[in-house]
Design a protein around this motif. Sequence first.
Motif, PDB file in Angstrom:
ATOM      1  N   GLU A  80       0.806  -1.223   0.000  1.00  0.00           N
ATOM      2  CA  GLU A  80       0.000   0.000   0.000  1.00  0.00           C
ATOM      3  C   GLU A  80       0.835   1.267   0.000  1.00  0.00           C
ATOM      4  OE1 GLU A  80      -2.412  -0.538   3.422  1.00  0.00           O
ATOM      5  OE2 GLU A  80      -3.753  -1.992   2.462  1.00  0.00           O
ATOM      6  N   SER A  81       2.099   1.208   0.438  1.00  0.00           N
ATOM      7  CA  SER A  81       2.947   2.385   0.495  1.00  0.00           C
ATOM      8  C   SER A  81       4.404   1.947   0.448  1.00  0.00           C
ATOM      9  CB  SER A  81       2.681   3.179   1.783  1.00  0.00           C
ATOM     10  OG  SER A  81       3.330   2.567   2.891  1.00  0.00           O
ATOM     11  N   PRO A  82       5.330   2.888   0.207  1.00  0.00           N
ATOM     12  CA  PRO A  82       6.759   2.537   0.214  1.00  0.00           C
ATOM     13  C   PRO A  82       7.244   2.037   1.567  1.00  0.00           C
ATOM     14  CG  PRO A  82       6.421   4.583  -0.960  1.00  0.00           C
ATOM     15  CD  PRO A  82       5.109   4.263  -0.298  1.00  0.00           C
ATOM     16  N   GLN A  83       6.477   2.256   2.630  1.00  0.00           N
ATOM     17  CA  GLN A  83       6.878   1.769   3.947  1.00  0.00           C
ATOM     18  C   GLN A  83       6.457   0.318   4.198  1.00  0.00           C
ATOM     19  OE1 GLN A  83       5.405   5.087   3.788  1.00  0.00           O
ATOM     20  NE2 GLN A  83       7.538   5.719   3.642  1.00  0.00           N
ATOM     21  N   THR A  84       5.636  -0.247   3.318  1.00  0.00           N
ATOM     22  CA  THR A  84       5.131  -1.610   3.505  1.00  0.00           C
ATOM     23  C   THR A  84       6.236  -2.637   3.264  1.00  0.00           C
ATOM     24  OG1 THR A  84       2.913  -0.948   2.792  1.00  0.00           O
ATOM     25  CG2 THR A  84       3.425  -3.303   2.765  1.00  0.00           C
ATOM     26  N   THR A 134       9.480  -5.199  -0.470  1.00  0.00           N
ATOM     27  CA  THR A 134       8.965  -3.828  -0.482  1.00  0.00           C
ATOM     28  C   THR A 134       9.009  -3.305  -1.909  1.00  0.00           C
ATOM     29  OG1 THR A 134       9.151  -1.647   0.574  1.00  0.00           O
ATOM     30  CG2 THR A 134      11.211  -2.736  -0.058  1.00  0.00           C
ATOM     31  N   GLY A 143       4.843   6.067  -6.515  1.00  0.00           N
ATOM     32  CA  GLY A 143       4.926   5.558  -5.155  1.00  0.00           C
ATOM     33  C   GLY A 143       5.755   6.422  -4.231  1.00  0.00           C
ATOM     34  N   ARG A 144       6.773   7.077  -4.815  1.00  0.00           N
ATOM     35  CA  ARG A 144       7.618   7.926  -3.981  1.00  0.00           C
ATOM     36  C   ARG A 144       6.812   9.081  -3.399  1.00  0.00           C
ATOM     37  NH1 ARG A 144      11.280   8.412  -7.353  1.00  0.00           N
ATOM     38  NH2 ARG A 144      12.737   6.861  -6.559  1.00  0.00           N
ATOM     39  N   ILE A 171       3.587   9.082  -2.942  1.00  0.00           N
ATOM     40  CA  ILE A 171       2.666   8.514  -1.955  1.00  0.00           C
ATOM     41  C   ILE A 171       3.372   8.369  -0.627  1.00  0.00           C
ATOM     42  CG2 ILE A 171       1.335   6.457  -1.348  1.00  0.00           C
ATOM     43  CD1 ILE A 171       0.826   6.071  -4.349  1.00  0.00           C
ATOM     44  N   GLY A 172       4.641   7.905  -0.682  1.00  0.00           N
ATOM     45  CA  GLY A 172       5.416   7.756   0.544  1.00  0.00           C
ATOM     46  C   GLY A 172       5.668   9.084   1.217  1.00  0.00           C
ATOM     47  N   SER A 226       3.786  11.720   1.006  1.00  0.00           N
ATOM     48  CA  SER A 226       2.512  12.184   1.568  1.00  0.00           C
ATOM     49  C   SER A 226       2.211  11.492   2.891  1.00  0.00           C
ATOM     50  CB  SER A 226       1.377  11.928   0.576  1.00  0.00           C
ATOM     51  OG  SER A 226       1.564  12.668  -0.609  1.00  0.00           O
ATOM     52  N   ALA A 227       2.487  10.182   2.958  1.00  0.00           N
ATOM     53  CA  ALA A 227       2.246   9.440   4.195  1.00  0.00           C
ATOM     54  C   ALA A 227       3.151   9.940   5.309  1.00  0.00           C
ATOM     55  CB  ALA A 227       2.470   7.945   3.955  1.00  0.00           C
TER      56      ALA A 227
END
Length: 266
Positions: A27-31, A70, A80-81, A83-84, A86-87
Motif C-alpha cells: 500500500e505504500s513505500p513503507q510496507t 517492499t 509511489g515515492r 505517496i510515501g 505524503s504518508a
Amino acid sequence: MTSAPELSVALPPSMMERVTLIMDLFESPQTHLTLETVSRRTQLPRSTTHRILDQLVRLDWLRHTVAGYTLGNRALGLGGREIGHSALRAAAAPHLLDLAVRTRMVVHLAVLDGPEIYYLDKVGGRAAVDIPSRVGGRAVAHCTGLGKAMLAWLSPEEIDARYTQSMERRTHHSIGRLDQLHRELGQVRRRGGLAIDRGECFPGLGCVGLALRGPEGPVGAISVVGDGRSSLELVAPLVVNAVRAVADDLYGTPEPHRREVPDVIA
C-alpha cells in the motif's frame, strides 16, 4: 467413516491477475511483507508466490530486504515515492506543529535525495518567513543538520557514491572535503544520531536534526532551526520525542534500533 473432501481454492486464472493480487498488498513505500504473509493474504500457494515475487524482484518492481519485500524503483517511479512522501508528511504534521509550539522555533521535515535534501514541510508561523527555505525546495545535504542526520546512517560506500565530485560549500563553515564529512558523521552517530549545523547552510542560522529511521535506514529527518548562537542543544530532547512519535505513528512501534540520546548534547 469417510473424511470430508478437501476444499480447493480457485486460483486466479491469469498470471497478470496473480501479480495484481500481490502488488495490491504493497500500500505504500513503507510496507514490508514476508513471503508467508503474501502467500496467506493472496491465498496463492507458497511456491507460486515465491516464483512471482522472485520475478518482480528481478524486474525491479519489488526489492527483497532483511525486513521483507517492499516496492522497487519501477513501482516508486510510477508515483509511489510521492505517496510515501505524503504518508510521511501526514504522520509528521501534528508532531511538527507541537514541536514548533513548544520550542517557538521553525521546524523542518525533509527527505534525502542523492547529495541533497528535499523539504517536505516547514512549520513556524511568522518566524518561518525569516528562514530561507521552502516546502518543495532543496539544500545540499552535507551542509544541513537534516542531511547529516540522515547521511550518518548510510554506509561509508554509499556516502562516497553520493559525493563523486567536489563538495559544494554554502558558507565558510560548510564541510568541504569528504574526509571531513566522514568524521562529522562519526560524531553524529556518537551523539545517538543528533546532527548540529551552525551556519553551515545559512549564515547566522543553526539547527539540530534527527533522522527518522525505518527498517532499512533513514526515511526522513526533523530539525529545529534558530539563531546559530542560541543553545540549540537544549531543544534536542524535544526533537527526539517528535521523531519517536512520528515513528510510532508510521510503524506502530518506536523507531527501530534507536539508541538512547542524552538530554543535553555534550
